[in-house]
Write a protein that holds these residues in place. Structure first.
Motif, PDB file in Angstrom:
ATOM      1  N   CYS A  60       0.822  -1.220   0.000  1.00  0.00           N
ATOM      2  CA  CYS A  60       0.000   0.000   0.000  1.00  0.00           C
ATOM      3  C   CYS A  60       0.850   1.260   0.000  1.00  0.00           C
ATOM      4  O   CYS A  60       0.389   2.315  -0.431  1.00  0.00           O
ATOM      5  N   GLU A  61       2.071   1.171   0.505  1.00  0.00           N
ATOM      6  CA  GLU A  61       2.958   2.322   0.614  1.00  0.00           C
ATOM      7  C   GLU A  61       4.362   1.932   0.184  1.00  0.00           C
ATOM      8  O   GLU A  61       4.814   0.819   0.466  1.00  0.00           O
ATOM      9  N   LEU A  62       5.037   2.864  -0.444  1.00  0.00           N
ATOM     10  CA  LEU A  62       6.427   2.644  -0.823  1.00  0.00           C
ATOM     11  C   LEU A  62       7.296   3.461   0.130  1.00  0.00           C
ATOM     12  O   LEU A  62       7.391   4.677   0.012  1.00  0.00           O
ATOM     13  N   ASN A  63       7.874   2.789   1.111  1.00  0.00           N
ATOM     14  CA  ASN A  63       8.680   3.440   2.134  1.00  0.00           C
ATOM     15  C   ASN A  63      10.159   3.286   1.835  1.00  0.00           C
ATOM     16  O   ASN A  63      10.548   2.665   0.844  1.00  0.00           O
ATOM     17  N   LYS A  64      10.975   3.812   2.709  1.00  0.00           N
ATOM     18  CA  LYS A  64      12.427   3.677   2.583  1.00  0.00           C
ATOM     19  C   LYS A  64      12.803   2.201   2.651  1.00  0.00           C
ATOM     20  O   LYS A  64      12.208   1.430   3.392  1.00  0.00           O
ATOM     21  N   VAL A  65      13.794   1.840   1.841  1.00  0.00           N
ATOM     22  CA  VAL A  65      14.303   0.470   1.850  1.00  0.00           C
ATOM     23  C   VAL A  65      15.776   0.506   2.269  1.00  0.00           C
ATOM     24  O   VAL A  65      16.415   1.555   2.195  1.00  0.00           O
ATOM     25  N   PRO A  66      16.335  -0.626   2.696  1.00  0.00           N
ATOM     26  CA  PRO A  66      17.759  -0.653   3.040  1.00  0.00           C
ATOM     27  C   PRO A  66      18.628  -0.210   1.855  1.00  0.00           C
ATOM     28  O   PRO A  66      18.278  -0.436   0.693  1.00  0.00           O
ATOM     29  N   LYS A  67      19.751   0.401   2.160  1.00  0.00           N
ATOM     30  CA  LYS A  67      20.646   0.932   1.123  1.00  0.00           C
ATOM     31  C   LYS A  67      21.047  -0.123   0.100  1.00  0.00           C
ATOM     32  O   LYS A  67      21.246   0.183  -1.063  1.00  0.00           O
ATOM     33  N   SER A  68      21.159  -1.364   0.515  1.00  0.00           N
ATOM     34  CA  SER A  68      21.588  -2.423  -0.407  1.00  0.00           C
ATOM     35  C   SER A  68      20.604  -2.634  -1.559  1.00  0.00           C
ATOM     36  O   SER A  68      20.960  -3.201  -2.581  1.00  0.00           O
ATOM     37  N   TYR A  69      19.353  -2.175  -1.412  1.00  0.00           N
ATOM     38  CA  TYR A  69      18.347  -2.324  -2.467  1.00  0.00           C
ATOM     39  C   TYR A  69      18.222  -1.082  -3.354  1.00  0.00           C
ATOM     40  O   TYR A  69      17.559  -1.127  -4.375  1.00  0.00           O
ATOM     41  N   ARG A  70      18.845   0.001  -2.991  1.00  0.00           N
ATOM     42  CA  ARG A  70      18.632   1.270  -3.695  1.00  0.00           C
ATOM     43  C   ARG A  70      19.320   1.355  -5.049  1.00  0.00           C
ATOM     44  O   ARG A  70      19.036   2.258  -5.820  1.00  0.00           O
ATOM     45  N   ASN A  71      20.218   0.439  -5.357  1.00  0.00           N
ATOM     46  CA  ASN A  71      20.933   0.470  -6.635  1.00  0.00           C
ATOM     47  C   ASN A  71      20.290  -0.399  -7.707  1.00  0.00           C
ATOM     48  O   ASN A  71      20.889  -0.620  -8.760  1.00  0.00           O
ATOM     49  N   ILE A  72      19.089  -0.881  -7.469  1.00  0.00           N
ATOM     50  CA  ILE A  72      18.428  -1.717  -8.472  1.00  0.00           C
ATOM     51  C   ILE A  72      18.140  -0.898  -9.725  1.00  0.00           C
ATOM     52  O   ILE A  72      17.992   0.321  -9.667  1.00  0.00           O
ATOM     53  N   THR A  73      18.086  -1.585 -10.857  1.00  0.00           N
ATOM     54  CA  THR A  73      17.783  -0.913 -12.126  1.00  0.00           C
ATOM     55  C   THR A  73      16.386  -1.250 -12.625  1.00  0.00           C
ATOM     56  O   THR A  73      15.875  -0.589 -13.522  1.00  0.00           O
ATOM     57  N   SER A  74      15.757  -2.270 -12.049  1.00  0.00           N
ATOM     58  CA  SER A  74      14.411  -2.671 -12.452  1.00  0.00           C
ATOM     59  C   SER A  74      13.576  -2.965 -11.209  1.00  0.00           C
ATOM     60  O   SER A  74      13.994  -3.730 -10.345  1.00  0.00           O
ATOM     61  N   LEU A  75      12.399  -2.339 -11.147  1.00  0.00           N
ATOM     62  CA  LEU A  75      11.510  -2.522 -10.004  1.00  0.00           C
ATOM     63  C   LEU A  75      10.121  -2.887 -10.503  1.00  0.00           C
ATOM     64  O   LEU A  75       9.505  -2.142 -11.262  1.00  0.00           O
ATOM     65  N   ASN A  76       9.643  -4.053 -10.085  1.00  0.00           N
ATOM     66  CA  ASN A  76       8.322  -4.534 -10.487  1.00  0.00           C
ATOM     67  C   ASN A  76       7.386  -4.475  -9.282  1.00  0.00           C
ATOM     68  O   ASN A  76       7.515  -5.254  -8.349  1.00  0.00           O
ATOM     69  N   LEU A  77       6.450  -3.525  -9.335  1.00  0.00           N
ATOM     70  CA  LEU A  77       5.447  -3.355  -8.285  1.00  0.00           C
ATOM     71  C   LEU A  77       4.052  -3.624  -8.828  1.00  0.00           C
ATOM     72  O   LEU A  77       3.062  -3.098  -8.322  1.00  0.00           O
ATOM     73  N   LYS A  78       3.968  -4.449  -9.839  1.00  0.00           N
ATOM     74  CA  LYS A  78       2.696  -4.760 -10.499  1.00  0.00           C
ATOM     75  C   LYS A  78       1.705  -5.402  -9.524  1.00  0.00           C
ATOM     76  O   LYS A  78       2.084  -6.177  -8.654  1.00  0.00           O
ATOM     77  N   ASN A  79       0.430  -5.033  -9.707  1.00  0.00           N
ATOM     78  CA  ASN A  79      -0.676  -5.662  -8.985  1.00  0.00           C
ATOM     79  C   ASN A  79      -0.547  -5.544  -7.465  1.00  0.00           C
ATOM     80  O   ASN A  79      -0.594  -6.525  -6.738  1.00  0.00           O
ATOM     81  N   ASN A  80      -0.378  -4.287  -7.015  1.00  0.00           N
ATOM     82  CA  ASN A  80      -0.381  -3.998  -5.594  1.00  0.00           C
ATOM     83  C   ASN A  80      -1.506  -3.001  -5.320  1.00  0.00           C
ATOM     84  O   ASN A  80      -2.432  -2.906  -6.113  1.00  0.00           O
ATOM     85  N   SER A  81      -1.416  -2.272  -4.231  1.00  0.00           N
ATOM     86  CA  SER A  81      -2.456  -1.304  -3.865  1.00  0.00           C
ATOM     87  C   SER A  81      -1.892   0.098  -3.690  1.00  0.00           C
ATOM     88  O   SER A  81      -2.384   0.881  -2.881  1.00  0.00           O
TER      89      SER A  81
END
Length: 144
Positions: A13-34
Motif C-alpha cells: 500500500c505504501e512505498l517506504n524507505k528500503v535498506p541501502k543495499s536495495y537502492r541500486n536496483i535498475t528494475s523494479l516490479n510493483l505490479k498488482n499492488n495497492s
C-alpha cells in the motif's frame, strides 16, 4: 545482488524507505499492488525500468514530480491505473515531464514522436501574441 527487485502481487500500500543495499536496483516490479502514490520512489536513483501496472495511482502530476529526479528512468508501465483514465493525453504528459523516458506502457517513444509531442504541447500553451508571431514566421518561410 540482482539488479531487479520483484514485488508484484504483495498487497503493498505504501512505498517506504528500503535498506541501502536495495537502492541500486535498475528494475523494479510493483505490479498488482495497492499503491495510490509513489511514496519514496526517489530513493532508487539508478532505476531504468519501473512496472506499476494494476495499482491505484491516479495523479499524473504526482507521478511526474516523483519520477523526474530519477534521471536514469527509461521505461514505465502504468497500465491498469486510474491515472490513464483520469488524464487527457496521458502519454504526452509523461513524455514531456520525463525527458529521458524511452518507453511508456510497452510503446517505444521515437525521436519524431517526442518532437511532435513537444510541438503540440507548446502550441497548447500558446498565447495570442505567440500565435501571431508564429504565423508571421511561417508565412515568411513560405515566401522564401
Amino acid at each position: 545482488m540482482s539488479n531487479e527487485l520483484i514485488l508484484a502481487s504483495q498487497n503493498i500500500c505504501e512505498l517506504n524507505k528500503v535498506p541501502k543495499s536495495y537502492r541500486n536496483i535498475t528494475s523494479l516490479n510493483l505490479k498488482n499492488n495497492s499503491l495510490k502514490d509513489l511514496g519514496e520512489i526517489g530513493q532508487f536513483k539508478k532505476l531504468k525500468k519501473l512496472n506499476l501496472q494494476d495499482n491505484q495511482i491516479a495523479e499524473i502530476e504526482e507521478v511526474i514530480n516523483k519520477l523526474k529526479s530519477i534521471k536514469t528512468l527509461e521505461e514505465i508501465s502504468l497500465e491498469g491505473n486510474p491515472v490513464i483514465r483520469n488524464t487527457f493525453n496521458f502519454a504526452s504528459k509523461l513524455i514531456i515531464g520525463l525527458e529521458n523516458i524511452k518507453m511508456v506502457n510497452s510503446q517505444r517513444i521515437t525521436k519524431e514522436g517526442r518532437e511532435t509531442v513537444s510541438y503540440t504541447h507548446l502550441r497548447a500553451h500558446e498565447t495570442r501574441h505567440d500565435l501571431v508571431c508564429r504565423l508571421l514566421l511561417e508565412k515568411k518561410k513560405k515566401n522564401k
